[in-house]
Scaffold this motif. Sequence first.
Motif, PDB file in Angstrom:
ATOM      1  N   THR A  73      35.062  91.773  17.040  1.00 43.45           N
ATOM      2  CA  THR A  73      35.160  92.575  18.256  1.00 43.45           C
ATOM      3  C   THR A  73      33.770  93.037  18.654  1.00 43.45           C
ATOM      4  O   THR A  73      32.973  93.443  17.814  1.00 43.45           O
ATOM      5  N   LYS A  74      33.506  92.951  19.916  1.00 43.46           N
ATOM      6  CA  LYS A  74      32.205  93.367  20.417  1.00 43.46           C
ATOM      7  C   LYS A  74      32.297  94.835  20.830  1.00 43.46           C
ATOM      8  O   LYS A  74      33.149  95.215  21.618  1.00 43.46           O
ATOM      9  N   ALA A  75      31.425  95.632  20.253  1.00 43.34           N
ATOM     10  CA  ALA A  75      31.414  97.052  20.575  1.00 43.34           C
ATOM     11  C   ALA A  75      30.828  97.246  21.973  1.00 43.34           C
ATOM     12  O   ALA A  75      29.891  96.553  22.365  1.00 43.34           O
TER      13      ALA A  75
END
Length: 55
Positions: free
Chosen positions: A45-47
């Motif tokens: 997951t990309k913050a």
Amino acid sequence: MPQLNPTPWFSIMVTSWFIFSFILQPKISQFTSTNQPSNKTFSATKAPSWNWPWT
């Protein structure tokens, strides 16, 4: 200085390694883990980027 005399300490070391290697280690390795690993695939997951007030 008795700590420089290896005679008693060498036999203690060899005895302790023998006990660990041939007696304790097989008994410890027979235990099974209660939490078996699962085959889940984790998606990366990309913050979200931070909005800094001064930029």
